[in-house]
Design an enzyme around this catalytic site. Sequence first.
Site, PDB file in Angstrom:
ATOM      1  N   THR A  97       0.879  -1.176   0.000  1.00 16.08           N
ATOM      2  CA  THR A  97       0.000   0.000   0.000  1.00 16.08           C
ATOM      3  C   THR A  97       0.909   1.216   0.000  1.00 16.08           C
ATOM      4  O   THR A  97       1.589   1.480   0.990  1.00 16.08           O
ATOM      5  CB  THR A  97      -0.909   0.031   1.238  1.00 16.08           C
ATOM      6  N   LYS A 172      -7.467   1.787  -3.421  1.00 15.93           N
ATOM      7  CA  LYS A 172      -7.174   1.371  -2.035  1.00 15.93           C
ATOM      8  C   LYS A 172      -7.378   2.554  -1.069  1.00 15.93           C
ATOM      9  O   LYS A 172      -7.851   2.377   0.060  1.00 15.93           O
ATOM     10  CB  LYS A 172      -5.737   0.835  -1.962  1.00 15.93           C
ATOM     11  N   LYS A 240      -0.216   5.280   8.333  1.00 10.79           N
ATOM     12  CA  LYS A 240       0.579   5.397   7.088  1.00 10.79           C
ATOM     13  C   LYS A 240      -0.377   5.543   5.906  1.00 10.79           C
ATOM     14  O   LYS A 240      -0.228   6.421   5.059  1.00 10.79           O
ATOM     15  CB  LYS A 240       1.450   4.143   6.931  1.00 10.79           C
TER      16      LYS A 240
END
Length: 288
Positions: A97, A172, A240
């Site tokens: 990711t 995402k 994050k």
Amino acid sequence: MAKVAFLGLGVMGYPMARHLKAKGHEVTVYNRTAAKAEKWVSENGGRAVGTPREAAEGQEIVFACVGNDDDLRQVTLGPDGAFQSMGKGSIFVDHTTASAEVARELHAAATEKGFAFIDAPVSGGQAGAENGVLTVMCGGDAEAYAKAEPAIMSFARASRLMGEAGAGQLTKMINQICIAGLVQGLAEGIHFGKKAGLDIEAVLDVISKGAAGSWQMENRGKTMNQGKFDFGFAVDWMRKDLSIVLDEARKNGASLPVTALVDQFYADVQKMGGRRWDTSSLIARLDK
Ligand code: NAP
């Protein structure tokens, strides 16, 4: 069956690589901490090597699942990185990711060297990886994606090309935006129910069958009520991801007030000692 490499045998990568091997692909693995790669080979067979560069040589597809943008740049563009040895016509599939920006940057670098790059972040967590039922959101060139899809499906139940380079990472980000606000709403509902003196399990049982029902309510409602936060995706990882989301929103002008607030709530959870707690721990700062 393809000749493939897998870079990064973490919580996600270890079982993903195992599924590739179990489906009959010829798998070479690399992990920064070499002992993990040796353990993987002792359990699954295949071959472990010392650098991403060695791992990528002569492969049709190279998969990666490392931590963040910087880690990804290291295993691709670094002096011992995979991009130093990827063959023409091969495909690099990145399951980290990361930002859409690094995906576009690596796609451009790969194109210049004559191979393909697909950004392919996943959803489904550790359990999804262990059971081979991840959802994969991809960005890149259609021809390369079509070639890589059968191997990706070794560890996924759904995979889809969403658009050009970066589109997988953008998808995402939407996934994480949708989770953040929802988990906070669920936390507030449970917190309110406790203050009101209701039987929370009974409340969740009835409202989960109506319009308030969600995956989070079904799977995490009860455990949030019990103060159990040991279910995979950690608060540090979520922060994050939300920092990637908020950076992108600053660029594209999207207004994400709830996501920005929930990001700060996760910062509170980190300060409470919850860096490794899972994302449902938002309730801990309300109940404290
Ligand atoms: P993890 O268990 O911490 O594993 C990270 C892996 O990347 C390890 O193999 C680590 O090697 C390697 N690595 C990190 N930095 C590196 C570097 N600079 N050079 C070489 N190797 C490096 O993480 P994870 O949970 O598998 O997550 C991996 C990615 O998937 C992250 O981007 C995360 O956001 C995403 N993701 C995770 C989940 C989840 O539920 N865990 C769900 C969806 C998406 P070492 O073993 O040497 O540390």
